[in-house]
Design a protein around this motif. Structure first.
Motif, PDB file in Angstrom:
ATOM      1  N   ASN A 209      93.258  83.153 108.469  1.00  0.00           N
ATOM      2  CA  ASN A 209      93.932  84.455 108.488  1.00  0.00           C
ATOM      3  C   ASN A 209      94.185  85.031 107.095  1.00  0.00           C
ATOM      4  OD1 ASN A 209      94.069  84.565 111.288  1.00  0.00           O
ATOM      5  ND2 ASN A 209      96.031  83.488 111.375  1.00  0.00           N
ATOM      6  N   VAL A 210      94.166  84.193 106.059  1.00  0.00           N
ATOM      7  CA  VAL A 210      94.500  84.692 104.721  1.00  0.00           C
ATOM      8  C   VAL A 210      93.280  84.839 103.811  1.00  0.00           C
ATOM      9  CG1 VAL A 210      96.840  83.754 104.832  1.00  0.00           C
ATOM     10  CG2 VAL A 210      95.022  82.388 103.790  1.00  0.00           C
TER      11      VAL A 210
ATOM     12  N   GLU B 267      98.115  68.378 111.678  1.00  0.00           N
ATOM     13  CA  GLU B 267      98.304  69.827 111.627  1.00  0.00           C
ATOM     14  C   GLU B 267      97.016  70.567 111.273  1.00  0.00           C
ATOM     15  OE1 GLU B 267     101.393  70.558 108.807  1.00  0.00           O
ATOM     16  OE2 GLU B 267     102.970  69.717 110.085  1.00  0.00           O
TER      17      GLU B 267
ATOM     18  N   THR C 146     100.733  81.011  99.969  1.00  0.00           N
ATOM     19  CA  THR C 146     101.441  81.429 101.189  1.00  0.00           C
ATOM     20  C   THR C 146     101.401  80.378 102.300  1.00  0.00           C
ATOM     21  OG1 THR C 146      99.429  82.535 101.983  1.00  0.00           O
ATOM     22  CG2 THR C 146     100.993  83.854 100.715  1.00  0.00           C
ATOM     23  N   ILE C 147     100.700  79.265 102.059  1.00  0.00           N
ATOM     24  CA  ILE C 147     100.565  78.236 103.094  1.00  0.00           C
ATOM     25  C   ILE C 147     101.109  76.917 102.561  1.00  0.00           C
ATOM     26  CG2 ILE C 147      98.971  76.950 104.562  1.00  0.00           C
ATOM     27  CD1 ILE C 147      97.094  79.331 104.480  1.00  0.00           C
TER      28      ILE C 147
ATOM     29  N   GLN D  88      96.284  73.889 113.166  1.00  0.00           N
ATOM     30  CA  GLN D  88      97.216  74.939 112.780  1.00  0.00           C
ATOM     31  C   GLN D  88      96.904  75.460 111.370  1.00  0.00           C
ATOM     32  OE1 GLN D  88     101.344  73.713 112.754  1.00  0.00           O
ATOM     33  NE2 GLN D  88     101.957  75.466 111.512  1.00  0.00           N
ATOM     34  N   LYS D  89      96.662  74.550 110.428  1.00  0.00           N
ATOM     35  CA  LYS D  89      96.353  74.952 109.061  1.00  0.00           C
ATOM     36  C   LYS D  89      95.016  75.686 108.996  1.00  0.00           C
ATOM     37  CE  LYS D  89     100.108  73.290 107.486  1.00  0.00           C
ATOM     38  NZ  LYS D  89     101.206  74.222 107.131  1.00  0.00           N
TER      39      LYS D  89
ATOM     40  N   GLU E  88      95.766  79.230 109.939  1.00  0.00           N
ATOM     41  CA  GLU E  88      96.502  79.907 108.870  1.00  0.00           C
ATOM     42  C   GLU E  88      95.578  80.258 107.706  1.00  0.00           C
ATOM     43  OE1 GLU E  88      99.860  77.592 107.682  1.00  0.00           O
ATOM     44  OE2 GLU E  88     100.700  77.465 109.710  1.00  0.00           O
ATOM     45  N   ILE E  89      94.699  79.323 107.346  1.00  0.00           N
ATOM     46  CA  ILE E  89      93.766  79.575 106.241  1.00  0.00           C
ATOM     47  C   ILE E  89      92.782  80.681 106.603  1.00  0.00           C
ATOM     48  CG2 ILE E  89      91.823  78.547 104.972  1.00  0.00           C
ATOM     49  CD1 ILE E  89      93.448  75.928 104.917  1.00  0.00           C
TER      50      ILE E  89
END
Length: 411
Positions: free
Chosen positions: A248-249, A238, A94-95, A241-242, A245-246
């Motif tokens: 959160n999952v 990034e 998803t990333i 930001q990554k 995102e990581i």
């Protein structure tokens, strides 16, 4: 026809211009521009080179983002295992922008010889490990092959092999400290299959790379238990930001930390290079601008009679100012040409021959790294040209104060 440019070209090409009183001052101004761009190019190249090289070495050892257990363990030693079977392993679906996800487990130990000993962190990795970093810094031997039932091959740094008087293919005795599942220290023998040298002493003097299955056996973990996950991303810019995102999952029982969060002191230190570079650029542009203002004023005062004649013939002050601004722009461009030629040559020599060396204990690199992009070169040159030109506009107003009648009186 642009007659202002035409007159400026005639002034530049004239023999009187080259042999005039202003000639040495003009040469000093050109030299100041050239030296300024040389120093700015070197400052940008070395500042960026150090930043990129240090961060690349740190991510080579630790990855961009680490996924770990929620605990109070701030050491490099893995204590509580994580299940290898995760939705994000072996790939985040998803990333975007994630290059690789690799497992690892670390254990503290001591390398012993007949005369010496050194404390190390044995980092166990698997067949999914990205070896590009160690391929670059491997100076002897080969990388371990983990596509076999068991391997005792390890990578050791040149720093450790020199300290312990070891060489390639030597067998080394390693003692590992006891854990909750192991009441007695364990002694293991490994074979040095490769020697690397990154110049990053913080890791070189303590890191041994080997098979994760060895750490699992030492800790009495199953094959499905690992110390953590390292995530490699495509674009370092990034990383924050990554990291979000990581986080959160991944499952709520796990935590993710970027390399910036794990080693904030080092990254805050290398960010100071940007402040130093900007300070150097500002000083160099001011010095170059002052020298160009002096040269312009001398050019104007030396040609007072010509200015008076042009005014009598009907030229406006704006047009006469353009003549001298064109002239000054030519001098700036000439200085930029020689500055770029010399500056980029120095950067190229350092890049290929690595003449300037550094103390790796202080700077984490053994030679001065340099990096400069085409965009940086264009911005530096355009910035210098525009700012120096703007600094010349106000002094050029002295032309409006010249009286034609007085200036051509003795012509």
């Amino acid at each position: 026809m642009n007659y202002e440019l035409f007159i400026a070209k005639r002034i530049i090409a004239g023999k009187k211009y080259k042999n005039s009183i202003s000639s040495p001052i003009i040469k000093i101004a050109i030299t100041a521009i050239a030296l300024g761009i040389i120093i700015m190019l070197i400052a940008v190249a070395t500042g960026a080179g150090l930043q990129y090289k240090i961060r690349d070495k740190m991510t080579g050892f630790k990855g961009h983002i680490q996924i770990l257990n929620y605990d109070n363990n701030n050491s490099d030693v893995s204590t509580i295992p994580i299940k290898k079977e995760q939705e994000f392993y072996p790939k985040f679906t998803t990333i975007e922008g994630v290059r690789n996800v690799q497992v690892y487990a670390s254990k503290g130990g001591i390398l012993r010889t007949d005369t010496d000993f050194e404390g190390i962190i044995f980092k166990g990795v698997s067949s999914d490990y990205d070896w590009k970093f160690f391929e670059e810094y491997l100076i002897e031997g080969r990388l371990p092959d983990f596509n076999q039932p068991r391997t005792r091959d390890v990578l050791l740094s040149k720093t450790l092999t020199d300290r312990l008087r070891l060489k390639l293919n030597d067998t080394i005795l390693t003692t590992f400290i006891k854990t909750e599942n192991s009441t007695l220290p364990s002694n293991k023998k490994y074979i040095i299959r490769g020697i690397y040298n990154t110049g990053f002493l913080q890791f070189d003097k303590a890191m041994m790379i080997g098979d994760i299955r060895e750490v699992q056996k030492l800790n009495k973990w199953s094959e499905n238990e690992v110390g953590g996950f390292e995530v490699l991303i495509d674009d370092f810019d990034e990383i924050n930001q990554k990291g979000i995102e990581i986080y959160n999952v991944i499952p709520s029982t796990l935590n993710s930390k970027t390399i910036l969060e794990l080693y904030p002191n080092i990254f805050e230190w290398i960010q100071l290079f940007d402040n130093n570079v900007w300070f150097i650029i500002a000083i160099m542009i001011v010095i170059a601008g002052i020298n160009m203002i002096t040269a312009l004023l001398v050019l104007i005062l030396e040609r007072v009679q010509m200015i008076g004649i042009l005014k009598v013939l009907g030229s406006y002050n704006t047009s006469i100012r353009k003549v001298f601004l064109y002239n000054a722009s030519y001098l700036i461009l000439k200085g930029l040409f020689w500055g770029n030629l010399i500056g980029l040559s120095i950067i190229g020599i350092q890049h290929y021959f690595k003449i300037i060396t550094l103390d790796p204990e202080t700077y984490y690199v053994s030679t001065m790294p340099v990096y400069i992009s085409f965009t940086n070169i264009i911005l530096l040159n355009l910035g210098t040209l525009i700012l120096c030109f703007l600094m010349l506009i106000i002094p050029s107003y002295i032309i409006t104060k010249i009286n034609p009648a007085k200036s051509i009186k003795f012509a």
